[in-house]
Design a protein around this motif. Structure first.
Motif, short mmCIF file in Angstrom:
data_model
loop_
_atom_site.label_atom_id
_atom_site.label_comp_id
_atom_site.label_asym_id
_atom_site.label_seq_id
_atom_site.Cartn_x
_atom_site.Cartn_y
_atom_site.Cartn_z
N ILE A 10 0.86 -1.18 0.00
CA ILE A 10 0.00 0.00 0.00
C ILE A 10 0.89 1.23 0.00
O ILE A 10 1.67 1.46 0.95
N ALA A 11 0.81 2.02 -1.07
CA ALA A 11 1.63 3.22 -1.21
C ALA A 11 0.96 4.41 -0.51
O ALA A 11 -0.24 4.65 -0.68
N VAL A 12 1.76 5.11 0.29
CA VAL A 12 1.26 6.28 1.03
C VAL A 12 2.23 7.44 0.87
O VAL A 12 3.38 7.25 0.48
N GLU A 13 1.76 8.63 1.19
CA GLU A 13 2.62 9.80 1.11
C GLU A 13 3.32 10.06 2.44
O GLU A 13 4.51 10.36 2.46
N GLN A 50 2.21 -4.58 3.61
CA GLN A 50 3.31 -3.63 3.71
C GLN A 50 2.81 -2.24 3.31
O GLN A 50 2.25 -2.06 2.24
N VAL A 51 3.01 -1.27 4.20
CA VAL A 51 2.68 0.12 3.94
C VAL A 51 4.00 0.84 3.74
O VAL A 51 4.89 0.73 4.58
N PHE A 52 4.14 1.55 2.62
CA PHE A 52 5.42 2.16 2.30
C PHE A 52 5.24 3.53 1.66
O PHE A 52 4.21 3.81 1.04
N THR A 53 6.23 4.38 1.82
CA THR A 53 6.19 5.71 1.25
C THR A 53 6.51 5.65 -0.25
O THR A 53 7.54 5.12 -0.66
N ASP A 54 5.59 6.19 -1.04
CA ASP A 54 5.75 6.32 -2.49
C ASP A 54 4.75 7.38 -2.93
O ASP A 54 3.61 7.07 -3.28
N ALA A 55 5.17 8.64 -2.86
CA ALA A 55 4.26 9.76 -3.13
C ALA A 55 3.64 9.69 -4.53
O ALA A 55 2.50 10.11 -4.72
N ASP A 56 4.37 9.15 -5.50
CA ASP A 56 3.84 9.08 -6.87
C ASP A 56 2.67 8.12 -7.00
O ASP A 56 1.80 8.30 -7.84
N ARG A 57 2.64 7.07 -6.18
CA ARG A 57 1.58 6.06 -6.27
C ARG A 57 0.60 6.12 -5.10
O ARG A 57 -0.36 5.34 -5.06
N ALA A 58 0.82 7.00 -4.14
CA ALA A 58 -0.05 7.09 -2.97
C ALA A 58 -1.49 7.31 -3.39
O ALA A 58 -1.78 8.11 -4.27
N GLY A 59 -2.39 6.55 -2.76
CA GLY A 59 -3.81 6.68 -3.04
C GLY A 59 -4.32 5.77 -4.14
O GLY A 59 -5.52 5.73 -4.40
N ARG A 99 -11.48 4.22 3.20
CA ARG A 99 -10.38 4.94 2.56
C ARG A 99 -9.38 5.34 3.64
O ARG A 99 -9.79 5.82 4.71
N ASP A 100 -8.10 5.12 3.37
CA ASP A 100 -7.08 5.58 4.31
C ASP A 100 -6.83 7.06 4.07
O ASP A 100 -7.44 7.66 3.17
N PRO A 101 -5.96 7.72 4.84
CA PRO A 101 -5.75 9.16 4.66
C PRO A 101 -5.30 9.57 3.26
O PRO A 101 -5.52 10.70 2.84
N ASP A 102 -4.67 8.67 2.50
CA ASP A 102 -4.24 8.97 1.14
C ASP A 102 -5.30 8.64 0.10
O ASP A 102 -5.13 8.95 -1.08
N GLY A 103 -6.37 7.98 0.50
CA GLY A 103 -7.42 7.60 -0.43
C GLY A 103 -7.32 6.17 -0.90
O GLY A 103 -8.12 5.74 -1.74
N ASN A 104 -6.34 5.40 -0.41
CA ASN A 104 -6.26 3.99 -0.75
C ASN A 104 -7.53 3.28 -0.30
O ASN A 104 -8.07 3.61 0.75
N GLN A 105 -7.99 2.31 -1.08
CA GLN A 105 -9.21 1.58 -0.76
C GLN A 105 -8.91 0.35 0.07
O GLN A 105 -8.06 -0.45 -0.29
N ILE A 106 -9.62 0.22 1.19
CA ILE A 106 -9.55 -0.98 2.02
C ILE A 106 -10.96 -1.52 2.11
O ILE A 106 -11.90 -0.80 2.45
N VAL A 107 -11.13 -2.81 1.80
CA VAL A 107 -12.44 -3.44 1.86
C VAL A 107 -12.38 -4.56 2.89
O VAL A 107 -11.48 -5.40 2.84
N LEU A 108 -13.33 -4.55 3.82
CA LEU A 108 -13.53 -5.70 4.70
C LEU A 108 -14.60 -6.55 4.04
O LEU A 108 -15.63 -6.03 3.59
#
Length: 116
Positions: A10-13, A50-59, A99-108
């Protein structure tokens, strides 16, 4: 091909903000911090998230987590300020989308009785 395990990324800023969110989502601290810009949680089945910093792909990431009791998880998450943006009940699964703070989608997702 024989797949023996999987790692979801999961890419985050902002890794600090993301760790706070995912600690509340998973109900615990990361199992590993291999480098400063990475946090990892191990799943009971042996996989890793794995949550990792990647500003270009975040969200742009998506993650689906299969749970035993979606109602219980929704109650627990609401206590931590995490509420779904959508919920649905289908023939095979009950789902809740976040949605996480970057807008990534999490589905339960909880399989309907007798379908899994």
């Amino acid at each position: 091909m024989t797949i023996t395990n999987a790692l979801a990324g999961i890419a985050v800023e902002d890794i600090g903000e993301a760790i706070d969110f995912y600690e509340r989502l998973f109900g615990r601290m990361p199992d590993a911090r291999p480098i400063n810009d990475v946090a990892e949680w191990k799943t009971p089945g042996g996989g890793w998230i794995q949550v990792f910093t990647d500003a270009d792909r975040a969200g742009a990431s998506a993650l689906t987590l299969v749970v035993d009791d979606i109602a219980e998880e929704l109650g627990r998450l609401s206590l931590h300020g995490i509420v779904p943006v959508a919920k649905a009940i289908g023939d095979f699964f009950k789902t809740a989308k976040f949605r996480d703070p970057d807008g990534n989608q999490i589905v339960l997702s909880q399989p309907q009785h007798g379908t899994y």
